[in-house]
Design a protein around this motif. Structure first.
Motif: not given
Length: 77
Positions: A3-17
Motif C-alpha cells: 500500500g505504501i508503494g501505491i501511495v508513493f506512485l500516486i504522489a510522485f508520478v500520477a499527480i505531477p502528470i
C-alpha cells in the motif's frame, strides 16, 4: 507494505502528470476563449501549481466546461 508503494506512485508520478496535463490544457487555449468564458488564465495556473490536486479537480470541474462552451460559441461565429 504494498500500500505504501501505491501511495508513493500516486504522489510522485500520477499527480505531477495530471498537473502537467492540466497546465498544458490551460496554456494551449487562446485568450479569446478565456475572455469569452469570463475566466482568468493566470489564476488557474496558480491554483493548479500551488493547490495541486484540488486545483486540478476545480479546473476540470469549473473552468474547463465553461471554456469548452465559450470555444463552441466563439468558433461558430
Amino acid at each position: 507494505m504494498a500500500g505504501i508503494g501505491i501511495v508513493f506512485l500516486i504522489a510522485f508520478v500520477a499527480i505531477p502528470i495530471v498537473m502537467f496535463i492540466a497546465l498544458v490544457d490551460i496554456a494551449r487555449r487562446p485568450r479569446a476563449e478565456w475572455d469569452a468564458a469570463g475566466q482568468n488564465q493566470l489564476m488557474w495556473v496558480l491554483l493548479v501549481v500551488f493547490v495541486t490536486v484540488i486545483g486540478v479537480v476545480l479546473y476540470y470541474a469549473i473552468a474547463r466546461p465553461r471554456l469548452e462552451d465559450a470555444a463552441s460559441i466563439t468558433y461558430m461565429r
